[in-house]
Design a protein around this motif. Sequence first.
Motif, PDB file in Angstrom:
ATOM      1  N   LEU A  15       0.567  -1.148   0.283  1.00 28.83           N
ATOM      2  CA  LEU A  15       0.183   0.344  -0.227  1.00 28.83           C
ATOM      3  C   LEU A  15       0.953   1.414  -0.048  1.00 28.83           C
ATOM      4  O   LEU A  15       1.983   1.800   0.573  1.00 28.83           O
ATOM      5  N   LEU A  16       0.658   2.002  -1.041  1.00 34.17           N
ATOM      6  CA  LEU A  16       1.568   3.439  -1.293  1.00 34.17           C
ATOM      7  C   LEU A  16       0.534   4.183  -1.245  1.00 34.17           C
ATOM      8  O   LEU A  16      -0.563   4.731  -1.656  1.00 34.17           O
ATOM      9  N   LEU A  17       1.022   5.564  -0.403  1.00 30.68           N
ATOM     10  CA  LEU A  17      -0.042   7.133  -0.786  1.00 30.68           C
ATOM     11  C   LEU A  17       1.516   7.991  -1.671  1.00 30.68           C
ATOM     12  O   LEU A  17       2.585   8.473  -1.078  1.00 30.68           O
ATOM     13  N   GLY A  18       1.025   8.928  -2.093  1.00 32.65           N
ATOM     14  CA  GLY A  18       1.722  10.008  -2.981  1.00 32.65           C
ATOM     15  C   GLY A  18       0.880  11.088  -2.959  1.00 32.65           C
ATOM     16  O   GLY A  18      -0.180  11.369  -2.977  1.00 32.65           O
ATOM     17  N   VAL A  19       1.349  11.806  -4.286  1.00 32.84           N
ATOM     18  CA  VAL A  19       1.147  13.045  -5.144  1.00 32.84           C
ATOM     19  C   VAL A  19       1.936  12.971  -6.216  1.00 32.84           C
ATOM     20  O   VAL A  19       3.169  12.733  -6.232  1.00 32.84           O
ATOM     21  N   GLY A  20       1.321  14.026  -7.303  1.00 33.13           N
ATOM     22  CA  GLY A  20       1.744  14.471  -8.455  1.00 33.13           C
ATOM     23  C   GLY A  20       1.395  15.507  -8.778  1.00 33.13           C
ATOM     24  O   GLY A  20       0.353  15.963  -7.847  1.00 33.13           O
ATOM     25  N   TYR A  21       1.628  15.767 -10.248  1.00 31.15           N
ATOM     26  CA  TYR A  21       1.376  17.315 -10.539  1.00 31.15           C
ATOM     27  C   TYR A  21       0.971  16.547 -12.032  1.00 31.15           C
ATOM     28  O   TYR A  21       1.118  15.685 -12.322  1.00 31.15           O
ATOM     29  N   ASN A  22      -0.255  17.243 -12.581  1.00 29.33           N
ATOM     30  CA  ASN A  22      -0.841  16.731 -13.892  1.00 29.33           C
ATOM     31  C   ASN A  22      -0.704  17.729 -14.632  1.00 29.33           C
ATOM     32  O   ASN A  22      -1.890  18.846 -14.390  1.00 29.33           O
ATOM     33  N   LEU A  23      -0.217  17.711 -16.252  1.00 27.08           N
ATOM     34  CA  LEU A  23      -0.871  18.896 -16.883  1.00 27.08           C
ATOM     35  C   LEU A  23      -1.545  18.154 -17.966  1.00 27.08           C
ATOM     36  O   LEU A  23      -1.303  17.756 -18.544  1.00 27.08           O
ATOM     37  N   ASP A  24      -2.376  18.885 -18.390  1.00 32.34           N
ATOM     38  CA  ASP A  24      -3.502  18.473 -19.936  1.00 32.34           C
ATOM     39  C   ASP A  24      -3.123  19.963 -20.377  1.00 32.34           C
ATOM     40  O   ASP A  24      -4.056  20.597 -19.981  1.00 32.34           O
ATOM     41  N   TYR A  25      -2.766  19.783 -21.402  1.00 31.32           N
ATOM     42  CA  TYR A  25      -3.114  21.857 -22.415  1.00 31.32           C
ATOM     43  C   TYR A  25      -3.039  21.358 -23.893  1.00 31.32           C
ATOM     44  O   TYR A  25      -2.126  20.309 -24.698  1.00 31.32           O
ATOM     45  N   HIS A  26      -4.234  21.139 -23.948  1.00 29.74           N
ATOM     46  CA  HIS A  26      -4.806  21.278 -26.043  1.00 29.74           C
ATOM     47  C   HIS A  26      -4.392  22.558 -26.152  1.00 29.74           C
ATOM     48  O   HIS A  26      -4.943  23.531 -25.800  1.00 29.74           O
ATOM     49  N   TYR A  27      -4.194  22.116 -27.675  1.00 26.16           N
ATOM     50  CA  TYR A  27      -4.013  23.553 -28.321  1.00 26.16           C
ATOM     51  C   TYR A  27      -4.081  23.734 -29.564  1.00 26.16           C
ATOM     52  O   TYR A  27      -4.317  22.310 -30.307  1.00 26.16           O
ATOM     53  N   ASP A  28      -4.107  24.850 -30.846  1.00 31.04           N
ATOM     54  CA  ASP A  28      -4.794  24.493 -31.603  1.00 31.04           C
ATOM     55  C   ASP A  28      -6.269  23.680 -31.894  1.00 31.04           C
ATOM     56  O   ASP A  28      -6.337  23.272 -33.514  1.00 31.04           O
ATOM     57  N   ILE A  29      -7.372  24.209 -31.129  1.00 33.22           N
ATOM     58  CA  ILE A  29      -8.737  22.998 -31.305  1.00 33.22           C
ATOM     59  C   ILE A  29      -9.675  24.108 -32.199  1.00 33.22           C
ATOM     60  O   ILE A  29      -9.296  24.944 -32.449  1.00 33.22           O
ATOM     61  N   ARG A  30      -9.720  22.485 -33.240  1.00 31.08           N
ATOM     62  CA  ARG A  30     -11.089  23.373 -34.303  1.00 31.08           C
ATOM     63  C   ARG A  30     -11.592  22.866 -34.415  1.00 31.08           C
ATOM     64  O   ARG A  30     -11.113  21.247 -34.418  1.00 31.08           O
ATOM     65  N   GLU A  31     -13.016  22.840 -35.228  1.00 31.59           N
ATOM     66  CA  GLU A  31     -14.540  21.599 -35.813  1.00 31.59           C
ATOM     67  C   GLU A  31     -13.576  21.997 -37.114  1.00 31.59           C
ATOM     68  O   GLU A  31     -13.518  23.110 -37.775  1.00 31.59           O
ATOM     69  N   THR A  32     -13.595  20.637 -37.848  1.00 30.34           N
ATOM     70  CA  THR A  32     -12.874  21.451 -39.628  1.00 30.34           C
ATOM     71  C   THR A  32     -13.887  21.031 -40.318  1.00 30.34           C
ATOM     72  O   THR A  32     -13.571  20.433 -41.728  1.00 30.34           O
ATOM     73  N   SER A  33     -15.343  20.411 -39.945  1.00 32.37           N
ATOM     74  CA  SER A  33     -16.184  19.931 -40.762  1.00 32.37           C
ATOM     75  C   SER A  33     -17.382  20.073 -40.612  1.00 32.37           C
ATOM     76  O   SER A  33     -18.923  18.939 -39.858  1.00 32.37           O
ATOM     77  N   ILE A  34     -18.349  21.214 -39.885  1.00 31.08           N
ATOM     78  CA  ILE A  34     -19.158  21.555 -39.183  1.00 31.08           C
ATOM     79  C   ILE A  34     -20.808  22.236 -40.520  1.00 31.08           C
ATOM     80  O   ILE A  34     -20.512  22.552 -41.475  1.00 31.08           O
ATOM     81  N   LYS A  35     -21.765  21.770 -40.841  1.00 32.64           N
ATOM     82  CA  LYS A  35     -22.915  21.788 -41.118  1.00 32.64           C
ATOM     83  C   LYS A  35     -23.034  23.607 -41.303  1.00 32.64           C
ATOM     84  O   LYS A  35     -22.955  23.572 -40.210  1.00 32.64           O
ATOM     85  N   PRO A  36     -23.642  23.942 -42.110  1.00 39.13           N
ATOM     86  CA  PRO A  36     -24.136  25.308 -41.606  1.00 39.13           C
ATOM     87  C   PRO A  36     -25.376  25.402 -40.964  1.00 39.13           C
ATOM     88  O   PRO A  36     -25.873  24.603 -40.756  1.00 39.13           O
ATOM     89  N   GLY A  37     -25.001  26.360 -39.895  1.00 39.47           N
ATOM     90  CA  GLY A  37     -26.789  26.091 -39.025  1.00 39.47           C
ATOM     91  C   GLY A  37     -26.387  25.081 -37.759  1.00 39.47           C
ATOM     92  O   GLY A  37     -27.071  25.609 -37.283  1.00 39.47           O
TER      93      GLY A  37
END
Length: 409
Positions: free
Chosen positions: A185-207
């Motif tokens: 049994l272990l206990l611990g701590v950490g650091y977590n980073l999630d970085y998303h960039y240049d996010i875009r939808e590429t094929s959306i129908k008008p409206g």
Amino acid sequence: MKPGLLILMFMLTCCLYTAAQHYPPAHGGNSVDSASKKVSQYDIADLYRQIIGKEPRGSFDSSKIKKGKVYISFIPAIGYTVQTTFTAVATANLSFYLDDKMTSNISTIYGSANFSLLHQIVIPVITNIWSKGNDFDFLGDYRYYVYPSVTYGLGGHTTTADADPIDYKYIRFYQQVAREVYPDLLLGVGYNLDYHYDIRETSIKPGEITDFEKYGLTSTSVSSGLSFNAIYDTRRNSNNPQGGWYGYLSIRPNLTYLGSDANWQSVYLEFRKYIKFPQNSHNVLAFWNFNWFTFGHAPYLDLPATAWETYANSSRGYVQDRFKGPSMLYLETEYRFQILNNGFMGGVVFANAQSIANYPSNTFDAVYPGFGAGLRFKINKFSNTNACIDYGIGLNGTRAFYLNLGEVF
């Protein structure tokens, strides 16, 4: 992480006759000599030696696995999934003991490089390093993605008609350290980073207004926070557990003062159990359950989703990100059995079920089952690492091949 296969399956299947006919097991099948602890085993390196005219290596002796020696498993392949189309894959697993194998768990470094016809680049490196005597466990998860893909909206009632093509780049940096406080049994701590960039939808129908837009589509998203973790692990080899328990709890508060876009929290709780069945065999009945919850307004791409847990191995039978929501429940069972007595080839049958919470109610009212079967080929008998080739089937005709290095869970 989970590309399908074409070439690898054909290559290994063609090799089976050679492996089975020219390197038979010792008398009595998987015989164990109580004095020497020698087991007749055969892996891909023995097959290669045979092809080039050399004798296979001698019988595997588990007592002679050396502390500090690195055992390398490697697979190059060409795969296909709905999410990636055709993909060139190179996957490696480095396994080693930092102490005597009788008193410490095996340490692993998993890495792969994936390049697809959709111009996807997927490069994960996942580490699990156990110190001497299992006093500390160092867990790392580092990734770089260029990831044109498809999302299907939120909740448990989306359909393939809701497909929303998107594109983004992604950097992940997770680092945790845990200290043993009681045997296993272990206990611990950490650091977590999630970085998303240049996010875009590429094929959306008008409206059209997608779930992504309703939830909050931005060109970047940052989730940055500490994690507080508990680990219970009686397995001694995570590549291919032959018994024991695994439990993991991670509580992660993402905080604006650490750079996060918003204050939000996640809780991840996981259990695994492995049972020899029958008891005196090399067959294993395995169970896997994880429950993943978010609180607050997490970025869309950080929400719990199909096949987005650490190794992206869950939900065989469904495409990655097929279901997404504020919470997720998952259960899977698998039966692993030996086909050749020398350990070179085995098989599995499996069944799973996932349920995704609806948004914004956060209620569960739909379950999506999957099932399938697969083959196992021994890549490295010293680290007990298999190449895993599976075919999964889900509801509404969804199905795919999956390739893994090391057992799925």
